[in-house]
Design a protein around this motif. Structure first.
Motif, PDB file in Angstrom:
ATOM      1  N   LEU A   5      -8.729   1.705   0.221  1.00  0.00           N
ATOM      2  CA  LEU A   5      -8.484   0.281   0.405  1.00  0.00           C
ATOM      3  C   LEU A   5      -9.318  -0.276   1.544  1.00  0.00           C
ATOM      4  CD1 LEU A   5      -6.768  -2.121  -0.580  1.00  0.00           C
ATOM      5  CD2 LEU A   5      -5.123  -1.552   1.218  1.00  0.00           C
ATOM      6  N   LEU A  42       0.832  -1.204   0.000  1.00  0.00           N
ATOM      7  CA  LEU A  42       0.000   0.000   0.000  1.00  0.00           C
ATOM      8  C   LEU A  42       0.867   1.255   0.000  1.00  0.00           C
ATOM      9  CD1 LEU A  42      -2.615   1.631   0.343  1.00  0.00           C
ATOM     10  CD2 LEU A  42      -2.469   1.186   2.809  1.00  0.00           C
ATOM     11  N   VAL A  58      -5.898   2.338  -6.295  1.00  0.00           N
ATOM     12  CA  VAL A  58      -5.327   2.934  -5.090  1.00  0.00           C
ATOM     13  C   VAL A  58      -4.477   4.146  -5.466  1.00  0.00           C
ATOM     14  CG1 VAL A  58      -3.695   2.567  -3.197  1.00  0.00           C
ATOM     15  CG2 VAL A  58      -5.415   0.837  -3.711  1.00  0.00           C
ATOM     16  N   GLY A  67      -5.428   6.752  -0.406  1.00  0.00           N
ATOM     17  CA  GLY A  67      -5.198   5.345  -0.720  1.00  0.00           C
ATOM     18  C   GLY A  67      -5.639   4.411   0.387  1.00  0.00           C
ATOM     19  N   SER A  88      -5.027   7.874  -4.128  1.00  0.00           N
ATOM     20  CA  SER A  88      -3.976   8.662  -3.478  1.00  0.00           C
ATOM     21  C   SER A  88      -3.855  10.033  -4.128  1.00  0.00           C
ATOM     22  CB  SER A  88      -2.640   7.918  -3.543  1.00  0.00           C
ATOM     23  OG  SER A  88      -2.065   7.962  -4.841  1.00  0.00           O
ATOM     24  N   SER A  90      -4.167  -1.831  -7.680  1.00  0.00           N
ATOM     25  CA  SER A  90      -3.048  -0.917  -7.465  1.00  0.00           C
ATOM     26  C   SER A  90      -3.263   0.406  -8.186  1.00  0.00           C
ATOM     27  CB  SER A  90      -1.739  -1.558  -7.931  1.00  0.00           C
ATOM     28  OG  SER A  90      -1.422  -2.710  -7.176  1.00  0.00           O
TER      29      SER A  90
END
Length: 262
Positions: A247, A133, A200, A243, A204, A197
């Motif tokens: 998640l 992460l 995320v 992020g 972010s 990914s």
């Protein structure tokens, strides 16, 4: 061109120091991990209050202390009973923060929920999953920084974040996708991790944009000067907020290959 790279040396030195400290804390886990996250969350709340209400210095310290203690309490008390502590500092700030209360409310809640979620991720899924992460957020930021300055081109949202470009934004997505291939290849994570990914990474960037919009509203360039080359804790970890919360929300339904990367 030289001016666009003038902060690189300070960013690199500070970045390496933060990576070393973070790796040790993630590896150690336990009480050190919990205390470290509580301190970082408290520092971010302190910066937030100082940005939103510069004259309320005592309130900034009080809210920072309340946030750190509330987060620690949530980690050590029975979870079903302690979860209200996560939101209590945000609610209490409505009485302590004289200006921009809605911004304080939302950002404080995000800070504490993100920190809590990352600690839970480390303790339930293991160090490597938390590193994934963090690395997704880091490579998104690094790729965006270098691509944005090297390639340039159209700005992403100049009124909110004048330095961000579409080249840097897309480079962050690509970097996150490439990073996920390491976990797919070396640790047997499923191919769904590639899409997760990138998502995320996008989350972010949304956290980064939200923090930039907040600073723009209050007329500040950086949240503080705690980290040379990076500004403050909010400046450095704004992407982590987006992020981590994303998640935390989608993880149970995203088919996370937790067992494969413990």
């Amino acid at each position: 061109m030289a001016r666009s790279w003038e902060d690189l040396r300070a960013r690199v030195i500070s970045g390496v120091a933060m990576i070393c400290i973070a790796f040790f804390v993630f590896w150690a886990g336990g009480h050190l991990l919990r205390i470290a996250f509580a301190l970082v969350a408290a520092g971010m709340v302190w910066e937030l209050v100082r940005l939103l209400a510069p004259e309320a210095q005592k309130s900034a310290l009080a809210m920072a202390g309340a946030a750190g203690l509330a987060l620690l309490g949530t980690m050590y008390l029975p979870l079903s009973l302690s979860l209200p502590l996560l939101l209590a500092p945000a609610m209490a700030g409505l009485a302590w923060v004289p200006h921009n209360r809605s911004i304080y409310l939302s950002f404080t809640a995000l800070i504490l929920i993100a920190a809590f979620g990352m600690v839970q991720l480390r303790e339930s899924a293991g160090m490597l999953w938390l590193l994934w992460l963090v690395l997704v957020v880091v490579v998104t930021d690094v790729a965006g920084y270098f691509a944005g300055r090297a390639i340039g081109g159209p700005k992403f949202w100049p009124r909110v974040s004048p330095k961000k470009t579409w080249a840097g934004t897309v480079a962050g997505w690509v970097a996150a996708g490439l990073l996920s291939l390491v976990f797919v290849t070396w640790y047997g994570a499923g191919w769904s991790l590639v899409g997760l990914s990138i998502a995320v990474s996008m989350a972010s960037q949304m956290g980064d944009i939200a923090e930039s919009a907040m600073k723009r509203k209050v007329g500040a360039k950086d949240s503080s000067s705690l980290i040379p080359g990076h500004g403050g804790l909010l400046d450095r970890f704004d992407g982590m907020l987006g992020g981590a919360v994303f998640l935390l929300l989608v993880g149970p339904w995203a088919g996370l290959p937790v067992a494969a990367v413990q």
